[in-house]
Scaffold this motif. Structure first.
Motif, PDB file in Angstrom:
ATOM      1  N   PRO A 120       0.990  -0.838  -0.167  1.00  0.00           N
ATOM      2  CA  PRO A 120       0.262  -0.083   0.283  1.00  0.00           C
ATOM      3  C   PRO A 120       0.815   1.148  -0.063  1.00  0.00           C
ATOM      4  O   PRO A 120       1.946   0.780   0.544  1.00  0.00           O
ATOM      5  N   THR A 121       0.132   2.177  -0.284  1.00  0.00           N
ATOM      6  CA  THR A 121       0.773   3.628  -0.715  1.00  0.00           C
ATOM      7  C   THR A 121       1.876   4.114   1.104  1.00  0.00           C
ATOM      8  O   THR A 121       0.921   4.045   1.789  1.00  0.00           O
ATOM      9  N   PHE A 122       2.406   4.742   0.979  1.00  0.00           N
ATOM     10  CA  PHE A 122       3.335   4.975   1.861  1.00  0.00           C
ATOM     11  C   PHE A 122       3.109   6.708   2.576  1.00  0.00           C
ATOM     12  O   PHE A 122       3.001   7.282   1.418  1.00  0.00           O
ATOM     13  N   ARG A 123       2.568   6.020   3.931  1.00  0.00           N
ATOM     14  CA  ARG A 123       2.666   7.200   4.394  1.00  0.00           C
ATOM     15  C   ARG A 123       3.200   7.746   4.909  1.00  0.00           C
ATOM     16  O   ARG A 123       3.438   7.414   6.136  1.00  0.00           O
ATOM     17  N   GLY A 124       3.752   9.352   4.568  1.00  0.00           N
ATOM     18  CA  GLY A 124       4.106  10.091   5.925  1.00  0.00           C
ATOM     19  C   GLY A 124       4.781  10.825   5.341  1.00  0.00           C
ATOM     20  O   GLY A 124       5.592  12.090   4.744  1.00  0.00           O
ATOM     21  N   GLY A 128       3.668   9.760  -6.622  1.00  0.00           N
ATOM     22  CA  GLY A 128       2.449  10.958  -6.840  1.00  0.00           C
ATOM     23  C   GLY A 128       2.375  11.821  -7.809  1.00  0.00           C
ATOM     24  O   GLY A 128       3.147  11.188  -8.606  1.00  0.00           O
ATOM     25  N   ILE A 129       1.590  12.401  -7.650  1.00  0.00           N
ATOM     26  CA  ILE A 129       1.589  13.482  -9.159  1.00  0.00           C
ATOM     27  C   ILE A 129       2.644  14.200  -9.610  1.00  0.00           C
ATOM     28  O   ILE A 129       3.063  14.154 -10.344  1.00  0.00           O
ATOM     29  N   THR A 130       3.265  14.494  -8.886  1.00  0.00           N
ATOM     30  CA  THR A 130       4.742  15.503  -9.214  1.00  0.00           C
ATOM     31  C   THR A 130       5.801  14.635  -8.049  1.00  0.00           C
ATOM     32  O   THR A 130       6.499  14.576  -7.976  1.00  0.00           O
ATOM     33  N   ASP A 131       4.992  14.787  -6.284  1.00  0.00           N
ATOM     34  CA  ASP A 131       6.082  13.560  -5.702  1.00  0.00           C
ATOM     35  C   ASP A 131       6.088  12.355  -5.697  1.00  0.00           C
ATOM     36  O   ASP A 131       5.702  11.726  -6.721  1.00  0.00           O
ATOM     37  N   PHE A 132       8.020  12.459  -5.016  1.00  0.00           N
ATOM     38  CA  PHE A 132       7.962  11.157  -5.069  1.00  0.00           C
ATOM     39  C   PHE A 132       9.213  11.033  -4.361  1.00  0.00           C
ATOM     40  O   PHE A 132       9.654  11.925  -3.789  1.00  0.00           O
ATOM     41  N   THR A 150      21.885   5.819  -2.308  1.00  0.00           N
ATOM     42  CA  THR A 150      21.231   7.852  -2.760  1.00  0.00           C
ATOM     43  C   THR A 150      20.087   7.668  -2.485  1.00  0.00           C
ATOM     44  O   THR A 150      19.293   6.928  -3.183  1.00  0.00           O
ATOM     45  N   PHE A 151      19.636   8.792  -1.472  1.00  0.00           N
ATOM     46  CA  PHE A 151      17.782   8.879  -0.989  1.00  0.00           C
ATOM     47  C   PHE A 151      17.416  10.137  -1.821  1.00  0.00           C
ATOM     48  O   PHE A 151      18.034  11.322  -1.725  1.00  0.00           O
ATOM     49  N   SER A 152      16.392   9.710  -2.522  1.00  0.00           N
ATOM     50  CA  SER A 152      16.061  11.067  -3.379  1.00  0.00           C
ATOM     51  C   SER A 152      14.642  11.286  -3.257  1.00  0.00           C
ATOM     52  O   SER A 152      13.583   9.584  -3.120  1.00  0.00           O
ATOM     53  N   PHE A 153      14.015  12.901  -2.957  1.00  0.00           N
ATOM     54  CA  PHE A 153      12.561  12.586  -2.815  1.00  0.00           C
ATOM     55  C   PHE A 153      11.934  14.301  -3.136  1.00  0.00           C
ATOM     56  O   PHE A 153      13.017  14.527  -3.637  1.00  0.00           O
ATOM     57  N   ASP A 154      11.028  14.419  -3.363  1.00  0.00           N
ATOM     58  CA  ASP A 154       9.963  16.615  -4.081  1.00  0.00           C
ATOM     59  C   ASP A 154       8.880  16.165  -3.383  1.00  0.00           C
ATOM     60  O   ASP A 154       7.956  15.037  -3.866  1.00  0.00           O
ATOM     61  N   VAL A 155       9.031  17.083  -2.465  1.00  0.00           N
ATOM     62  CA  VAL A 155       7.827  17.788  -1.706  1.00  0.00           C
ATOM     63  C   VAL A 155       7.015  18.851  -2.450  1.00  0.00           C
ATOM     64  O   VAL A 155       5.995  19.211  -1.893  1.00  0.00           O
ATOM     65  N   GLY A 156       7.493  19.326  -3.777  1.00  0.00           N
ATOM     66  CA  GLY A 156       6.759  20.465  -4.020  1.00  0.00           C
ATOM     67  C   GLY A 156       8.228  21.312  -4.450  1.00  0.00           C
ATOM     68  O   GLY A 156       7.892  22.662  -5.002  1.00  0.00           O
ATOM     69  N   ASN A 157       9.508  21.067  -3.748  1.00  0.00           N
ATOM     70  CA  ASN A 157      10.624  22.064  -3.014  1.00  0.00           C
ATOM     71  C   ASN A 157      11.270  22.266  -5.061  1.00  0.00           C
ATOM     72  O   ASN A 157      12.598  22.822  -5.125  1.00  0.00           O
ATOM     73  N   LEU A 186       1.946  11.418  -1.693  1.00  0.00           N
ATOM     74  CA  LEU A 186       1.834  10.341  -2.640  1.00  0.00           C
ATOM     75  C   LEU A 186       0.345   9.650  -3.345  1.00  0.00           C
ATOM     76  O   LEU A 186      -0.331  10.180  -2.492  1.00  0.00           O
ATOM     77  N   ASN A 187       0.726   9.307  -3.772  1.00  0.00           N
ATOM     78  CA  ASN A 187      -1.058   7.911  -4.459  1.00  0.00           C
ATOM     79  C   ASN A 187      -0.508   6.355  -5.195  1.00  0.00           C
ATOM     80  O   ASN A 187      -1.478   5.888  -5.410  1.00  0.00           O
TER      81      ASN A 187
END
Length: 1100
Positions: A593-597, A621-625, A637-644, A698-699
């Motif tokens: 299931p989707t990661f909830r954080g 997600g739509i733009t986040d990951f 490597t740990f990479s992510f995007d929360v809109g920034n 995320l979705n």
């Protein structure tokens, strides 16, 4: 708090009790619906509110003259609301004769009600009374006041805080004039002068005995006299707040021209402890006025050239400052960064102007937001870090809501036990002989029920031992078939079954095995005998544990008694620590299931691979990951995007990660920073942008071992995957996923180093086990040394031929099978540790069928001597290593390593010597190894014969020659023993502890009647319980004293006899050296002292 709705359509009504008056409402969501999206819709319903206001300018007042008939003879009630910025002022005043008066005054932000009875000539404490309430009431907020005068009784209430006062005597506070002033004290026609400062602010809803005074004033009724400028609306001062966004911001204002003085008044608030507040240059001549905030204190400096600077420092409490000034700066851009707090697990939040920090002390967690656990998740994890048995904190749900729990981890060779104690581990009596029954005892564990459930859920097996002792009391069922005893489990459910049986079977273990005392019953206690019997049961149904209460009710008859003892909760195994999956193709993956954080999250796991790269975890997600990957052989490597924008954190290793060994990864992301740690490498962090996007949306599904595009998949093994503290079952998903297999082998490559001292790592389905068969140590990691105390004349003889025959028949591939009659050793390793005060002493002797030998002895001066004779036709090579006197009663370690003719000797892990043999390079036909006393070994030199005749008295441990461990064979027998023990040789815990045989033995625990694990009748003795029995206590005490005296007399006699016998024997065996009688006597005295201490073990 109150619950909200659980979907988008339903309405939840909540009536606030009691109702309150407010201008603004603020709602703080405490939790979100875990199954839906975040959202909130609120409607607030109220009622109409009538408000009459009057404004005083500090020079005005109202005088209300009322009719005598409108005054109640027993009660006066005055109520009002006020708000002001001024710290002082008169709110109301009423006078009477002889100086009697009642005054309500605001003094330094506090309300003071002054009561004067007018009897100034009487020495009474009630003559002048002051009641004080409130603090910082000059905050421009509305505050309510209620005054009730009931003859001699006064009730004074400010903002629902009340003070009561009862006057003594017959003085009445109602006997006053028929005038009362509000906002000040009129100065006409009064006999008493009263220093005062008029009120500057607003009143609302002013009532005197139910009369609306403000309404009468607005209508200019004759009862009201208005003095000064009074208006009937409350003006709000215009405040223009200014926010300084950086340390370079400032505001320049024009000064006052033509004046020699400066007057500045302002209010401020800040989180910073230092900063420049104000500076002003003098208009006439050089000099300046500077106001700064230094370490939270105001400092005013006046500086002029040629004169020393004059400083004035004013200290204040920031709490008062913040509370007092918050409401004046509502329009500023100051951000409350600690409301709500992002600090988790009880961490304390503190903020500065542009950020916040969390104090994680005493929480059991760490990190920028106290999210990461400090402790391991289980005893299994502690064991595979190489930790020994002991008390540890474990955090079963990691970063989840449960805190760490204190448990005992028992590391054994086969498994790892987790033990949780409770407050009822002692033997508890259910009913005494006088018929009194105690109340049921509710057991409390050292961990909460939620923590216990987490421990039990993670374990492979859990159990609790319950021992019953009965005398004319039943356990399972009464005569009418109803249960008379039961126990209560974790969720308060009642159970009537007992250990070893299925739930609700109501049978003890003996009933299922058919060996009860009376075959008519299924429990020994049900035989109802007039003697003590026992049943010991093991409760092992995980879903019912732990036991929280035990009830035994069949004790109502005369002479009926019972007792029970409940052991700790014991669990072994960790079903998530070794939960793993093997990914065999780059296109295979597992999905969850989707990661909830949204605001904080963490991911941790172990991996091992030989591939150069691959994605471990990905969620889109739509733009986040969010993504974790092996980016290069030596980079994670740990990479992510929360809109920034994309953010990356990388850990680089000096050695590649794709070495087919287990590596641990832990990544965390919160509103402050992102961090990544791999193994014990330094953690890397990346701060979050200030005032940027913080929520991770995320979705898609969570992909493990691959990506949504089926590219750059991971090849290798992943285990113990945890997301926000929740363990994901990889093996279950792997059973139904092509290209992925449950489980993973090859743990010894990563954990084999835990097996020490020659122990060999063995693979297990869940972890490893250390095989200590060819080590001189035992224990989970072959670290527990095997030690023995040798008395005078004792010896241990290890025969290699018998060992060869035994081990060869069991395992032909074993290294020990190489030992045979014509064994030739080109090299060997010999180790031992010892502690003694006797010289000369034989530490080790290895013989052969060809009269070749190795002897390790202590010379008469305590120096170490090693003799190698590898050719019976030559004299032995003798090496005297005079490091120091090693017969000093301290522990010493000796390691001998021979390769052909080169012998290396190491003493106490630091002194090293290397010598060359001349007698040969091969040790032929090894026969036996001897410790202690040996009688005339063939071919031995005189010094070895002398040391062998004397033998060894003291402690030997960790003795090993090649793969042979003679002390383990002697003290840990397992089959046909190739060892012979003669004389007094006893096992010891450790030689290094320094507690020889003469040390006191551990305090013995009195056994229960019938034994701990047996069942059946006893000798008529009752179990020892923690309850007072005066008669049995006296009798038992007398018996114990008599037995103790008899044993003491016997022990003294035996000790005297043994000392005489040993002295005579050693006097006849020890060679006499007449030229050094003093030395021999001193050695003999030391030896006798050691012998005397060693004999003490006989008496325990």
């Amino acid at each position: 708090g109150f619950p909200g709705n659980t979907n988008a359509d339903s309405v939840v009504h909540y009536r606030l009790q009691p109702p309150f008056e407010a201008r603004f409402l603020r709602f703080l969501p405490l939790a979100w619906n875990p199954k839906g999206r975040i959202g909130m819709r609120i409607e607030v319903y109220g009622c109409t509110y009538r408000s009459e206001m009057v404004n005083f300018d500090g020079k005005s007042s109202l005088l209300y003259t009322f009719n005598q008939k409108s005054v109640s003879p027993t009660k006066d009630v005055i109520s009002l609301k006020f708000k002001t910025r001024q710290t002082d002022g008169i709110l109301l005043h009423r006078e009477g004769q002889n100086g009697k008066h009642i005054t309500l005054e605001l003094v330094k932000g506090k309300l003071i009600l002054s009561l004067n009875s007018g009897h100034a000539n009487l020495p009474s404490p009630d003559t002048c009374v002051t009641l004080t309430l409130g603090s910082l009431l000059d905050d421009q907020h509305w505050h309510s006041v209620l005054i009730e005068l009931l003859n001699t009784h006064v009730n004074f209430t400010v903002d629902r805080h009340t003070q009561h006062f009862q006057a003594k005597g017959e003085s009445s506070y109602l006997d006053l004039d028929y005038e009362i002033s509000f906002g000040g004290i009129p100065g006409h026609g009064k006999s008493v002068a009263f220093p005062h400062k008029n009120f500057h602010g607003c009143f609302e809803n002013l009532y005197y005995n139910g009369v609306d005074v403000i309404e009468l004033s607005k209508k200019h009724k004759p009862q009201i006299l208005i003095m000064g400028n009074v208006s009937f609306s409350c003006s709000h001062p215009q405040i223009v707040p200014v926010t300084f966004l950086s340390s370079r911001s400032y505001l320049a204002l024009p000064g006052s021209a033509g004046e020699d003085k400066v007057s500045v008044a302002f209010q401020f608030r800040t989180w910073n402890r230092a900063g420049l507040l104000l500076t002003s240059q003098f208009r006439h001549g050089p000099g300046a006025l500077i106001l700064v905030l230094n370490d939270g204190k105001l400092k005013l400096s006046l500086s002029q050239p040629g004169h020393p600077a004059r400083d004035v420092t004013a200290a204040f409490r920031s709490f008062f400052l913040i509370v007092n000034l918050n409401m004046f700066l509502k329009g500023s851009r100051k951000v409350q960064r600690c409301l709500p707090s992002y600090c988790e697990h009880g961490g304390e939040c503190s903020q500065s102007w542009d950020t916040f920090s969390c104090d994680c002390a005493h929480t059991g967690y760490t990190g920028a937001t106290c999210h990461s656990p400090l402790y391991e998740q289980s005893c299994e994890a502690h064991k595979h870090r190489g930790d020994s048995s002991g008390l540890y904190y474990i955090d079963s749900d990691g970063s989840g809501p449960l805190g760490p729990a204190l448990v005992y981890c028992n590391m054994t060779e086969d498994t790892t036990w987790t033990s949780v104690q409770h407050n009822g581990s002692h033997l508890a009596r259910v009913k005494s002989s006088n018929g009194e029954s105690p109340h049921p005892v509710f057991l409390k564990y050292t961990a909460s029920m939620d923590q216990l459930q987490a421990i039990i859920d993670r374990a492979d097996h859990c159990q609790q031992e319950l021992a019953f002792h009965c005398k004319k009391s039943r356990l399972s069922t009464g005569h009418d078939g109803t249960p008379v005893s039961w126990w209560v489990g974790r969720t308060n459910e009642t159970h009537t079954y007992w250990g070893g049986s299925l739930p609700d079977a109501q049978k003890c273990a003996c009933g299922l095995q058919g060996n009860c005392l009376d075959s008519q019953y299924y429990c020994n206690c049900d035989a109802d005998r007039n003697e003590w019997t026992s049943d010991t049961v093991i409760l092992s149904h995980k879903e019912h544990l732990p036991v929280t209460q035990v009830v035994m009710s069949a004790t109502g008859r005369p002479q009926s008694e019972a007792a029970y003892a409940l052991g700790p909760l014991l669990c072994w195994g960790d079903n998530s620590f070794w939960n793993s999956a093997s990914f065999n193709t780059e296109t295979s993956y597992l999905h969850f299931p989707t990661f909830r954080g949204e605001l904080s999250a963490d991911v941790s796991f172990f991996f091992k691979t030989t591939a150069p790269s691959g994605v471990f975890v990905e969620n889109l997600g739509i733009t986040d990951f969010i993504r974790l990957e092996l980016h290069a052989p030596a980079e994670v490597t740990f990479s992510f995007d929360v809109g920034n924008g994309r953010c990356e954190v990388t850990v680089r290793s000096p050695t590649p990660f794709n070495d087919n060994r287990w590596h641990h990864v832990r990544a965390e992301r919160n509103v402050k920073e992102a961090s990544l740690q791999v193994d014990q490498l330094p953690s890397k962090t990346q701060p979050a942008p200030p005032d940027g996007h913080a929520r991770l949306q995320l979705n898609s599904q969570l992909f493990v071992g691959g990506t949504a595009t089926r590219q750059r998949g991971f090849l290798g093994c992943i285990r113990s995957l945890r997301v926000n503290g929740l363990a994901l079952d990889l093996e279950e998903r792997a059973t139904m996923t092509p290209g992925v297999e449950p489980g993973c082998s090859g743990h010894c490559s990563s954990y084999g180093h835990l097996c020490r001292n020659g122990g060999r790592c063995r693979e297990r389905p869940g972890g490893i086990a250390c095989d200590c068969a060819f080590s001189a140590y035992d224990g989970p990691f072959c670290e527990s040394e095997i030690s023995a105390y040798f008395g005078t004349g004792s010896s241990v003889i290890y025969n290699f031929q018998e060992h060869s025959n035994y081990t060869s028949s069991k395992n032909s591939s074993s290294f020990a099978a190489l030992f045979h009659e014509d064994l030739t050793l080109a090299g060997e390793m010999a180790t031992l540790s010892f502690r003694t005060t006797g010289t000369p002493s034989l530490l080790l002797y290895v013989s052969s069928f060809y009269e070749e030998y190795l002897s390790v002895i202590l010379a008469p001066n305590g120096s170490l001597q090693i003799r190698y004779k590898l050719d019976r036709h030559q004299e032995p090579d003798v090496f005297n290593f005079g490091f120091k006197n090693l017969a000093d009663g301290q522990l010493h370690q000796v390691k001998i390593h021979r390769e052909a003719a080169v012998v290396s000797v190491e003493v106490n892990q630091n002194a090293r010597r290397q010598v060359i043999l001349s007698s040969g390079t091969e040790f032929n036909a090894v026969k036996s190894l001897m410790l202690g006393t040996i009688l005339e070994p063939p071919g031995a030199d005189p010094d070895t014969l002398r040391a062998g005749a004397r033998g060894f008295t003291g402690c030997l441990s960790a003795v090993r020659f090649a793969p042979a461990a003679p002390l383990k064979a002697a003290l840990r027998p397992g089959g046909p023993a190739p060892v012979t023990v003669r004389g007094h040789v006893t096992a010891a815990s450790r030689c290094a502890e320094g507690a020889g045989p003469g040390a006191p033995a551990r305090e013995a625990t009195r056994p229960l009647a019938g034994g701990a694990g047996g069942s059946g009748p006893t000798d008529g003795g009752e179990p020892l319980v923690n309850a007072d029995r005066s008669d049995s206590a006296v009798i038992g005490g007398v018996i114990v004293v008599v037995i103790f005296i008899l044993l003491s007399i016997t022990a003294i006699a035996l000790r005297i006899y043994q000392q005489r016998w040993l002295y005579q024997k050693n006097e006849s065996n020890v060679p006499q050296t007449g030229d050094n009688a003093e030395t021999a006597l001193k050695s003999e005295v030391n030896l006798q002292s050691t012998i005397s201490e060693s004999q003490k073990e006989y008496f325990f």
